[in-house]
Design a protein around this motif. Structure first.
Motif, short mmCIF file in Angstrom:
data_model
loop_
_atom_site.label_atom_id
_atom_site.label_comp_id
_atom_site.label_asym_id
_atom_site.label_seq_id
_atom_site.Cartn_x
_atom_site.Cartn_y
_atom_site.Cartn_z
N PHE A 38 -19.84 12.29 -10.16
CA PHE A 38 -20.52 13.10 -9.18
C PHE A 38 -19.77 14.05 -8.61
O PHE A 38 -18.49 14.21 -8.46
CB PHE A 38 -20.83 12.00 -7.85
N ASP A 39 -20.36 15.26 -8.08
CA ASP A 39 -19.50 16.29 -7.31
C ASP A 39 -19.62 15.91 -5.98
O ASP A 39 -20.03 14.76 -5.58
CB ASP A 39 -20.39 17.50 -7.50
N ILE A 40 -18.91 16.67 -5.05
CA ILE A 40 -18.59 16.32 -3.62
C ILE A 40 -19.77 16.04 -2.99
O ILE A 40 -19.80 15.34 -2.06
CB ILE A 40 -17.69 17.47 -3.20
N SER A 41 -21.27 16.72 -3.49
CA SER A 41 -22.17 16.61 -2.48
C SER A 41 -23.02 15.11 -3.08
O SER A 41 -24.12 14.76 -2.30
CB SER A 41 -23.18 17.64 -2.60
N GLY A 42 -22.43 14.61 -3.97
CA GLY A 42 -23.06 13.33 -4.36
C GLY A 42 -23.93 13.32 -5.52
O GLY A 42 -24.56 12.60 -6.12
N ARG A 43 -24.23 14.60 -6.21
CA ARG A 43 -24.93 14.99 -7.45
C ARG A 43 -24.51 14.51 -8.68
O ARG A 43 -23.19 14.52 -8.76
CB ARG A 43 -25.07 16.50 -7.56
N LEU A 44 -25.06 13.87 -9.33
CA LEU A 44 -24.66 13.09 -10.64
C LEU A 44 -24.32 14.19 -11.56
O LEU A 44 -25.56 15.13 -11.81
CB LEU A 44 -25.55 12.08 -11.18
N ILE A 45 -23.18 14.41 -12.08
CA ILE A 45 -23.07 15.39 -13.04
C ILE A 45 -23.02 14.91 -14.50
O ILE A 45 -23.75 15.49 -15.29
CB ILE A 45 -21.53 15.97 -12.88
N THR A 46 -22.41 13.74 -14.67
CA THR A 46 -22.53 13.15 -16.09
C THR A 46 -22.47 11.79 -15.96
O THR A 46 -21.87 11.14 -15.01
CB THR A 46 -21.51 13.85 -17.19
N GLU A 47 -22.96 11.15 -16.99
CA GLU A 47 -23.02 9.59 -17.06
C GLU A 47 -22.54 9.15 -18.66
O GLU A 47 -23.18 9.74 -19.41
CB GLU A 47 -24.42 9.10 -16.68
N ILE A 48 -21.72 8.05 -18.67
CA ILE A 48 -21.49 7.66 -19.91
C ILE A 48 -21.54 6.21 -19.91
O ILE A 48 -21.18 5.27 -19.07
CB ILE A 48 -19.74 7.92 -20.18
N GLU A 49 -22.38 5.59 -20.81
CA GLU A 49 -22.80 4.29 -20.75
C GLU A 49 -22.63 3.66 -22.24
O GLU A 49 -23.17 4.33 -23.18
CB GLU A 49 -24.15 4.03 -20.31
N ASP A 50 -22.04 2.50 -22.17
CA ASP A 50 -21.86 1.99 -23.47
C ASP A 50 -21.52 0.28 -23.17
O ASP A 50 -21.34 -0.09 -22.38
CB ASP A 50 -20.53 2.45 -24.22
N ASN A 51 -21.36 -0.46 -24.55
CA ASN A 51 -21.24 -1.73 -24.47
C ASN A 51 -19.74 -1.76 -25.09
O ASN A 51 -19.28 -1.02 -25.73
CB ASN A 51 -21.90 -2.46 -25.45
N TYR A 52 -18.77 -2.36 -23.95
CA TYR A 52 -17.47 -2.47 -24.18
C TYR A 52 -17.16 -3.96 -24.37
O TYR A 52 -17.73 -4.93 -23.69
CB TYR A 52 -16.65 -1.82 -23.04
N THR A 53 -16.02 -4.12 -25.06
CA THR A 53 -15.36 -5.50 -25.15
C THR A 53 -14.50 -5.90 -23.88
O THR A 53 -14.31 -5.07 -23.34
CB THR A 53 -14.43 -5.59 -26.38
N PHE A 54 -14.34 -7.06 -23.78
CA PHE A 54 -13.32 -7.60 -22.63
C PHE A 54 -12.06 -7.04 -22.89
O PHE A 54 -11.57 -6.69 -23.90
CB PHE A 54 -13.35 -8.97 -23.00
#
Length: 91
Positions: A38-54
């Motif tokens: 997020f930027d300083i104003s709380g706007r979402l800039i980018t998102e990375i989503e994945d399945n990860y192992t322990f």
């Protein structure tokens, strides 16, 4: 370690950064994790989503993906775990 890991989110390195930075995190259980920037104003800039192992993982971020500079916040969510930290991108 006997297979017990706590959920954690590390401070990005290097910080501040001008080109690339790495964000390390540990999952106490395998599953989906989402890293949001997020930027300083709380706007979402980018998102990375994945399945990860322990265990421990590292995501590398490139400034080109962020397209802004200054103080940014990054948030990791996985299961009921959520943590937010601050990082600084310099020109």
């Amino acid at each position: 370690a006997n297979g017990t890991a706590e959920y954690s989110l590390a401070q990005n390195e290097p910080n501040p950064f001008a080109d690339k930075t790495s964000i390390a995190f540990t999952l106490g259980k395998a599953g989906k994790a989402t890293l949001k920037i997020f930027d300083i104003s709380g706007r979402l800039i980018t998102e990375i989503e994945d399945n990860y192992t322990f265990g421990k993982h590292v995501i590398e971020l490139d400034k080109r993906r962020l397209g802004t500079s200054g103080i940014l916040y990054y948030q990791l969510e996985s299961g009921s775990f959520s943590a937010t930290k601050k990082m600084t991108l310099i020109n």
